[in-house]
Design an enzyme around this catalytic site. Structure first.
Site, PDB file in Angstrom:
ATOM      1  N   LYS A  72      55.286  51.058  73.906  1.00 43.39           N
ATOM      2  CA  LYS A  72      56.047  50.838  73.023  1.00 43.39           C
ATOM      3  C   LYS A  72      56.569  49.270  73.400  1.00 43.39           C
ATOM      4  O   LYS A  72      56.530  48.728  74.369  1.00 43.39           O
ATOM      5  CB  LYS A  72      57.370  51.712  73.183  1.00 43.39           C
TER       6      LYS A  72
HETATM    7  N1  GLU Z   1      56.864  54.834  66.222  1.00 41.56           N
HETATM    8  C1  GLU Z   1      56.404  56.004  65.889  1.00 41.56           C
HETATM    9  C2  GLU Z   1      56.779  56.810  67.070  1.00 41.56           C
HETATM   10  O1  GLU Z   1      57.643  56.481  67.619  1.00 41.56           O
HETATM   11  C3  GLU Z   1      54.779  55.788  65.665  1.00 41.56           C
HETATM   12  C4  GLU Z   1      54.184  55.573  66.861  1.00 41.56           C
HETATM   13  C5  GLU Z   1      52.723  55.245  66.441  1.00 41.56           C
HETATM   14  O2  GLU Z   1      52.408  55.533  65.399  1.00 41.56           O
HETATM   15  O3  GLU Z   1      52.054  54.670  67.355  1.00 41.56           O
HETATM   16  O4  GLU Z   1      56.203  57.924  67.172  1.00 41.56           O
END
Ligand code: GLU
Length: 415
Positions: free
Chosen positions: A105
């Site tokens: 993240k």
């Molecule tokens: N930000 C989104 C989540 O928390 C999508 C993550 C992604 O598609 O890699 O799942």
């Protein structure tokens, strides 16, 4: 925003799963600590000619099952511990969706609502440059999250491609369609939430027709979830955004509310609705509650007052571990974040497959595949929860941790 530390919550959830699985203590420690944490300074030439330095992060939690995967958040309240928690949850989420990724993240401490488009673009490109050595189509693949959109993804793809001297659409997902985005990615998180609610309603014997639904948050996940809930015949009685919520017991017109929000930049003041706070929304007398905003919204303080029978977490980390216990004792069905909102990363995976093969799928193919995968994931988690006689959060954690542990054990430790 809350002072409860989301990383401590993530660690508590892991501890509970480790106990249930009688996990080896070495593997447990392996899963507690992210593999790599990068903090970057992001100097940006602002419109007034001055340099402003932003702080950004990329946390890579675990890649036993595949490249790190997870979104990038722009928000003034971003902290390193928050990004660590979100990266950890991505590892579990990808394991439950059974897609070949680990968890990562990113985030930048900034307030994009107070910046011009040019400033946001320069900040985004400088951040992409700063993390370019540790991301890549087979290494770590970012995506959108709170206050980032396909526009930012295109800038990151372009900056990375320019630095590497080759077009690399597979370095990031959630892109606009003309530069390698996938059909169905925009609505994927909301659609996945709706599939989970459909399956959860069968288990908790809720009739969806005319069921009352309240949704906290009107960003990407909340907006699409609202549309799909309306399509499924439920009655969306309340929706909020960061400035507060609106309530109409007869049911809100979601399409009109979307248009109203686009014009007024808030849901507040929507004609014929009653104004309520975000706190009041969570405690409304309704059948289904969808927290679609931030972490730590359902705590030990308000959990005893929650009336909804089914809670589907479109947001990441909206419920604290203490609140989970209270809701379980009250016989509520909580569809946990790492299952409920996994539709987003699942279609990110489809986007990545299309990028690598340069072969693009139509909308129906994407959504049908998503539906099958969500239903399978829901049932895998439900079965595990029943087997261990625990709630779906613990069931999802047991399933995820055991899948990641299998990968670690198969690969072994080297050097
Ligand atoms: N930000 C989104 C989540 O928390 C999508 C993550 C992604 O598609 O890699 O799942």
């Amino acid at each position: 925003m809350s002072t409860i530390n989301p990383y401590e919550n993530a660690l508590k959830q892991l501890q509970d799963a480790a106990k249930l699985l009688k996990l080896d203590t070495g593997v447990y420690d392996f899963l507690r600590i992210p593999k790599r944490i990068l903090t970057v300074s992001i100097p940006v030439k602002m419109d007034n000619g001055r340099i402003k330095v932003f702080v950004g992060y990329r946390v890579q939690h675990n890649d036993a099952r595949g490249p790190f995967k997870g979104g990038t958040r722009y928000h003034p309240a971003v902290t390193l511990d928050e990004v660590k928690a979100l990266a950890t949850w991505m590892t579990w989420k990808c394991a439950i969706a059974d897609i070949p990724y680990g968890g990562g993240k990113g985030g930048i401490i900034c307030d994009p609502h107070k910046m011009s488009v040019g400033e946001i673009e320069r900040m985004t490109r400088r951040y992409a440059y700063a993390i370019s050595d540790i991301i890549g189509p087979y290494v770590d693949i970012p995506a959108p999250d709170v206050y980032t959109t396909p526009r930012e993804m295109a800038w990151i793809m372009d900056t990375y491609s320019a630095l590497k001297g080759q077009i690399s659409p597979g370095v990031i997902t959630g892109k606009p369609i003309p530069v390698g985005g996938s059909e169905g990615r925009g609505e994927a998180t909301g659609k996945g939430v709706a599939f989970c609610i459909r399956e959860g309603a069968k288990k908790s014997r809720i009739k969806l027709k005319n069921a009352d639904v309240a949704i906290q948050g009107f960003g990407n996940a909340g907006t699409f979830a609202a549309q799909f809930m309306e399509e499924m015949g439920t009655n969306v009685i309340s929706i909020s955004d960061s400035k507060g919520g609106v309530l109409d017991k007869k049911g809100l017109d979601v399409e009109k509310l979307i248009k109203y929000k686009a014009k007024n930049r808030k849901v507040g003041g929507f004609p014929n609705s009653k104004q309520i706070s975000n706190e009041e929304l969570l405690e409304l007398d309704c059948d289904i509650l969808i927290p679609a905003a931030y972490e730590n919204q359902i705590t030990k303080k308000n959990a005893p007052n929650i009336k909804a029978k089914l809670i589907a977490e479109a947001a990441n980390g909206p419920t604290t571990p203490e609140a989970d216990e209270i809701l379980f004792r009250k016989d509520k069905l909580v569809v946990p974040d790492i299952l409920a909102n996994s539709g987003g990363v699942t279609v990110s995976y489809y986007e990545w497959l299309q990028n690598l093969s340069r072969d693009y799928w139509d909308h129906n193919t994407v959504i049908n595949r998503l539906e099958k995968n969500m239903v399978r994931a829901f049932n895998d988690v439900y079965k595990t929860a029943m087997e261990y006689k625990v709630d779906m959060r613990k069931g999802s954690m047991v399933l995820a941790v055991s899948r990641v542990t299998q990968a670690i054990n198969n690969r072994g430790i080297w050097p």
